[in-house]
Scaffold this motif. Structure first.
Motif, mmCIF file in Angstrom:
data_model
loop_
_atom_site.group_PDB
_atom_site.id
_atom_site.type_symbol
_atom_site.label_atom_id
_atom_site.label_comp_id
_atom_site.label_asym_id
_atom_site.label_seq_id
_atom_site.Cartn_x
_atom_site.Cartn_y
_atom_site.Cartn_z
ATOM 1 N N ARG A 228 31.234 28.417 -1.156
ATOM 2 C CA ARG A 228 29.815 28.071 -0.972
ATOM 3 C C ARG A 228 29.715 26.890 -0.011
ATOM 4 O O ARG A 228 29.778 25.729 -0.411
ATOM 5 C CB ARG A 228 29.182 27.727 -2.326
ATOM 6 N N GLU A 460 24.650 33.852 0.405
ATOM 7 C CA GLU A 460 25.274 33.824 -0.917
ATOM 8 C C GLU A 460 24.614 34.880 -1.796
ATOM 9 O O GLU A 460 23.405 35.111 -1.706
ATOM 10 C CB GLU A 460 25.138 32.440 -1.559
ATOM 11 N N ASN A 473 30.329 33.266 -5.435
ATOM 12 C CA ASN A 473 29.580 33.906 -4.358
ATOM 13 C C ASN A 473 30.177 35.279 -4.073
ATOM 14 O O ASN A 473 31.339 35.390 -3.659
ATOM 15 C CB ASN A 473 29.633 33.027 -3.108
#
Length: 514
Positions: A228, A460, A473
């Protein structure tokens, strides 16, 4: 005979006027209480167990608790603009706190209520500039306002300093207006509380309220943000970014504290402040904490100050409800409580808001509407702060302007077979404080798809059923191609529905990975 005729006319007119007044008063009064940065995790009605909030719980118990209340843009000024106008940020023009200014000339639920015979007022935090339209009365804090001895902007253009604690003063002013209002008209009052905004400075009577509690470290506190990119760039970590002086009141010398929040205190307030915080600082110095031990100490200190600040907020909401009871207004007054957005209480190691992740995106929202909403109702329908404007207008029996983008919540609460939303749209624009990337996305019952841009240019995807903490994710992973394509199609549909040209352009760019 002439005397009797005049008496009869007088009696008829009096009865007719009284009946007209009663007819007007059948329209419900409306009180909307908006707090700042108040996390649903800190409200006992939501079952979190961090503290007791009897006043907010009472509204939920006597009305409805929305389990899926969300905001369209998780930042304070834009959130209030959405509340007022019933329009997304791209339509009301107030996208962020750094570059936007609110155009008070545009329509709002307050203006519509006023045209419909309501007396209107906003008292407390407004945070949309210094010009208010649509209100018969207002007294608002300049910008963020101060916790102690705050200034208020008055309708005559003056600025008045008021002695005391901001939550209590805001409630005092609200009750004063209610005492003096035109009692022949229904009213709409917005009470804007500063609490629980940073720097989480409690009322002196609440110092130490939670010092005997040790709060559980959130499961995601030591999140590494793997996969992320946007989360890796942020600067809102309790460990690294929370300031010892400004945020936690741990000063080297309590004789000469110059922080604005403390500098505004009078001598008696400063003495209580010093008596409480200085021994904590001395104990911290002796312990010489580092690493995880210091991070967890900061978390505990943050929680104690934050929840102590929330205690005053709930206490003064309780005063609002008591005022309605004492003045026989409780049966004909809608009371709505919500925060301007959610807030992090250590989840992912963070404080603050801004993200489309649940703790920030989701907001507490409860509503009491006697005779219409059944007490003890729990709603799992998706609702937004965008929906407040059309809800109160429908309750007032007034038409909802066609350009308002929200949807009244009443059909979802009154036993009809109304179909709620199957998805939510979100867009956060600010590209400044805390280094959070601008983002937009869609949330369905199970999935969430987010598009980050500017700081991080990334997507995401989360399966909220399997991963409610949003730690993994899934975007680009094998097996999620169809889900991703379906969500992007749904996202495009919402972008078109809400006419978000900025997001539409970003979706068209090759870097969007379409």
């Amino acid at each position: 005979m002439k005397h009797l005729l005049l008496l009869a006319i007088f009696y008829f007119c009096s009865c007719h006027l009284s009946g007209a007044q009663q007819s007007v008063q059948k329209k419900p009064n409306i009180i909307i209480i908006v707090s700042d940065d108040h996390a649903y995790q800190a409200i006992s009605a939501y079952g979190q167990g961090l503290m007791q909030t009897p006043a907010i719980d009472r509204i939920a118990k006597e009305g409805v608790r929305f389990n899926k209340g969300y905001v369209t843009n998780s930042i304070c000024g834009p959130s209030r603009a959405v509340l007022l106008t019933g329009k997304y940020s791209n339509k009301n023009g107030y996208k962020d706190n750094e570059t936007s200014s609110f155009d008070a000339r545009q329509n709002s639920f307050a203006k519509e209520l006023r045209k419909g015979g309501y007396q209107t007022a906003w008292i407390g935090k407004y945070h949309l500039g210094h010009e208010l339209q649509g209100f018969d009365h207002w007294q608002v804090l300049p910008e963020q306002g101060d916790y102690y001895n705050p200034d208020f902007l008055m309708m005559d253009g003056s600025r008045k300093r008021m002695e005391g604690y901001v939550s209590t003063i805001t409630e005092d002013l609200a009750e004063s207006w209610l005492d003096q209002r035109d009692k022949t008209k229904p009213f709409c009052l917005v009470i804007g509380h500063k609490a629980t905004h940073r720097v989480w400075l409690p009322d002196t009577q609440d110092f130490g309220r939670f010092d005997n509690q040790t709060f559980p470290i959130p499961a995601s506190f030591y999140d590494t943000y793997a996969g992320r990119k946007a989360a890796q760039l942020q600067e809102m970590s309790i460990d690294k970014d929370m300031k010892m002086g400004y945020d936690l009141k741990m000063f080297a010398n309590y004789d000469s504290v110059r922080e604005g929040a403390v500098a505004r205190m009078n001598d008696a307030q400063k003495a209580k402040f010093r008596a409480y915080y200085e021994p904590i600082k001395k104990d911290l110095d002796k312990r010489q904490l580092t690493g995880k031990a210091l991070a967890e100490w900061k978390f505990q200190r943050y929680m104690r100050d934050y929840l102590s600040t929330a205690a005053s907020l709930d206490r003064n909401i309780g005063r609002t409800l008591t005022y309605l009871d004492k003045n026989q207004l409780q049966d004909n007054t809608i009371v709505i409580y919500l925060s301007d957005q959610g807030f992090y209480l250590g989840e992912h190691g963070w404080f603050d808001k801004r993200w489309m992740y649940e703790e920030s995106f989701r907001t507490p929202m409860v509503m009491r509407y006697p005779g219409v909403v059944k007490p003890g109702t729990v709603s799992n329908n998706f609702v937004l702060n965008l929906d407040i404007a059309p809800t109160v207008l429908q309750a007032a029996g007034l038409p909802v302007p066609p350009d308002m983008q929200g949807e009244s919540m009443l059909p979802l609460l009154t036993g009809t077979k109304a179909k709620g939303r199957d998805a939510l749209y979100y867009h956060y624009y600010e590209n400044g404080e805390h280094a959070v990337s601008p983002q937009f996305g869609v949330r369905t019952q199970r999935y969430k798809l987010i598009r980050f841009y500017k700081r991080a240019n990334d997507w995401e995807l989360y399966d909220l059923q399997k991963d409610p903490r949003e730690m993994r994710n899934l975007y680009g992973q094998k097996g999620y191609e169809k889900i991703t394509a379906d969500l992007k199609k749904q996202l495009r549909g919402l972008i078109d529905k809400y006419e978000d040209d900025d997001a539409r352009q970003l979706m068209a760019e090759k870097t969007a990975g379409i």
